[in-house]
Scaffold this active site. Structure first.
Site, PDB file in Angstrom:
ATOM      1  CB  CYS A 167     -13.894   0.923  -0.365  1.00 32.64           C
ATOM      2  SG  CYS A 167     -13.377   2.642  -0.127  1.00 32.64           S
TER       3      CYS A 167
ATOM      4  NE  ARG B  43     -10.267  -5.357   0.345  1.00 33.61           N
ATOM      5  CZ  ARG B  43      -9.556  -4.326   0.852  1.00 33.61           C
ATOM      6  NH1 ARG B  43     -10.192  -3.314   1.415  1.00 33.61           N
ATOM      7  NH2 ARG B  43      -8.232  -4.298   0.782  1.00 33.61           N
TER       8      ARG B  43
ATOM      9  CG  ASP C 104     -13.445   6.260  -1.459  1.00 32.30           C
ATOM     10  OD1 ASP C 104     -13.499   5.984  -0.235  1.00 32.30           O
ATOM     11  OD2 ASP C 104     -12.369   6.333  -2.087  1.00 32.30           O
TER      12      ASP C 104
ATOM     13  NE  ARG D 160      -3.882   0.565   1.840  1.00 31.52           N
ATOM     14  CZ  ARG D 160      -5.117   0.632   2.318  1.00 31.52           C
ATOM     15  NH1 ARG D 160      -5.375   1.372   3.375  1.00 31.52           N
ATOM     16  NH2 ARG D 160      -6.097  -0.027   1.740  1.00 31.52           N
TER      17      ARG D 160
ATOM     18  CG  HIS E 281      -8.411   0.104  -3.065  1.00 30.01           C
ATOM     19  ND1 HIS E 281      -7.603  -0.966  -2.716  1.00 30.01           N
ATOM     20  CD2 HIS E 281      -9.105   0.422  -1.926  1.00 30.01           C
ATOM     21  CE1 HIS E 281      -7.794  -1.260  -1.450  1.00 30.01           C
ATOM     22  NE2 HIS E 281      -8.698  -0.450  -0.949  1.00 30.01           N
TER      23      HIS E 281
ATOM     24  CD  GLN F 177     -12.880  -2.084  -1.034  1.00 32.35           C
ATOM     25  OE1 GLN F 177     -12.077  -1.999  -0.121  1.00 32.35           O
ATOM     26  NE2 GLN F 177     -14.096  -2.592  -0.861  1.00 32.35           N
TER      27      GLN F 177
HETATM   28  N1  NVA Z   1      -9.841   6.701  -1.534  1.00 30.31           N
HETATM   29  C1  NVA Z   1      -9.479   6.263  -0.207  1.00 30.31           C
HETATM   30  C2  NVA Z   1      -9.735   4.795  -0.054  1.00 30.31           C
HETATM   31  C3  NVA Z   1      -9.465   4.246   1.322  1.00 30.31           C
HETATM   32  C4  NVA Z   1      -9.685   2.759   1.407  1.00 30.31           C
HETATM   33  C5  NVA Z   1      -8.012   6.581   0.056  1.00 30.31           C
HETATM   34  O1  NVA Z   1      -7.182   6.417  -0.852  1.00 30.31           O
HETATM   35  O2  NVA Z   1      -7.702   7.032   1.168  1.00 30.31           O
HETATM   36  N1   CP Z   2     -11.195  -0.282   2.134  1.00 30.50           N
HETATM   37  C1   CP Z   2      -9.941  -0.324   2.615  1.00 30.50           C
HETATM   38  O1   CP Z   2      -8.977  -0.546   1.877  1.00 30.50           O
HETATM   39  O2   CP Z   2      -9.858  -0.169   3.956  1.00 30.50           O
HETATM   40  P1   CP Z   2      -8.527   0.045   4.826  1.00 30.50           P
HETATM   41  O3   CP Z   2      -7.972   1.392   4.448  1.00 30.50           O
HETATM   42  O4   CP Z   2      -8.981  -0.022   6.242  1.00 30.50           O
HETATM   43  O5   CP Z   2      -7.552  -1.042   4.480  1.00 30.50           O
END
Ligand code: NVA
Ligand code: CP
Length: 309
Positions: free
Chosen positions: A263, A291, A223, A102, A129, A132
């Site tokens: 998500c 997930r 989101d 990540r 992502h 997801q």
């Molecule tokens: N768009 C959000 C998704 C979190 C799971 C982010 O990148 O923070």
């Molecule tokens: N949806 C998602 O990726 O959640 P987290 O940021 O908690 O991993």
């Protein structure tokens, strides 16, 4: 050997094959008959951003498959002190069997993959992502809404919107994306998705009108307006996203059988109302659970591909 960096790299058949595997694994998980699909395999999990679902589902998932997950926060490993991705990749991939990352720019995960000896999975980047979306589509299949799917994404043109674009373009369903002006999806990602959509027959509509997007939809999703790394822009974003909250009035525009997905984490009172989150149309916790299953499907699929070569 294959990586899982974006859904754009996968064919419709491969995406559906992984989801079939995920369903099979989910059934076995429910029966507590964990098969050792990946005995003694180690999954390195590099996190440059926070996570609840991604961390817990990957770590639990690899354990249930017979392996072990290593949680590697960039605060604790030398990557966070400036060791290059290319060196980190060459070191870690000599020791573990698979890596999940990540991070921020997609280019960083591509750099890691270029130097990695083992499959690399995208656990979220600023652009995409993909894991997801595998869980999201699994939830849609379970709800019986994958046939004649009309998905409406309302909100920021971010990583989630981009992965929705990729999924629709590959699987060939209708996707409407509504963002405020100035928060549209990336033009290059959109152009590539529209090109892929020509092959699959996907109908993709981009608008600045959330109501137009939701009208007659069977899946409504959104989101956060403030993604990780954008915290300083919160005040401006909250103002610019006025009118984009998915509330009960918005949901009424969708079909009666429509479901709501997110998500998570969700910010109630901003991109979604508390009422919608807690409504019977909301499948957010089924989605979150998926997930685990979907990612086990991805890991097993990549592991098998590795053995094939
Ligand atoms: N768009 C959000 C998704 C979190 C799971 C982010 O990148 O923070
Ligand atoms: N949806 C998602 O990726 O959640 P987290 O940021 O908690 O991993």
């Amino acid at each position: 050997m294959r990586h899982f960096l974006t859904l754009a790299d996968y064919s419709k058949e491969e995406i559906l094959e992984i989801l079939d595997l995920a369903k099979q694994i989910k059934d076995e998980t429910k029966q507590r008959e964990f098969k050792d699909y990946m005995p003694k395999r180690t999954l390195g999990m590099i996190f440059e951003k926070s996570s609840t679902r991604t961390r817990v589902s990957f770590e639990t998932g690899i354990y249930q498959l017979g392996g072990i997950g290593l949680f590697l926060s960039s605060n604790d490993i030398q990557l966070g002190r400036g060791e290059p991705m290319s060196d980190t990749a060459r070191v870690i991939s000599r020791m573990v069997d698979m890596v999940m990352i990540r991070t921020f720019e997609q280019a960083k995960i591509e750099e890691f993959a270029k130097y990695s000896k083992v499959p690399v999975i995208n656990g979220l980047t600023t652009e995409y992502h993909p894991v997801q979306l595998m869980a999201d589509y699994m939830t849609i299949q379970e709800a019986g809404l994958d046939k004649d799917l009309v998905a409406a994404y309302v909100g920021d043109g971010n990583n989630m919107a981009h992965s929705w674009l990729n999924l629709a373009a590959k699987l060939g369903f209708e996707l409407r994306i509504a963002t405020p002006k100035g928060y549209e999806v990336d033009a290059d990602i959109l152009a590539k998705s529209l090109e892929m959509a020509k092959l699959s027959g996907a109908k993709i509509t981009i608008t600045n009108d959330p109501k137009e997007a939701i009208k007659g939809a069977t899946v409504v999703t959104t989101d956060t307006w403030v993604s990780m790394g954008q915290e300083a822009e919160k005040e401006r974003r909250v103002k610019d996203f006025t009118g984009y909250m998915v509330d009960s009035n918005m949901m009424k525009l969708a079909q009666e059988k429509a479901i709501f997905l997110h998500c998570l984490p969700a910010y109630r009172g901003y991109e979604v109302s508390d009422e919608v989150m807690e409504s019977s149309q909301s499948l957010i916790f089924e989605e979150a659970e998926n997930r685990l299953h979907a990612q086990k499907g991805v890991m097993v699929w990549l592991d098998r591909k590795r053995d094939e070569v």
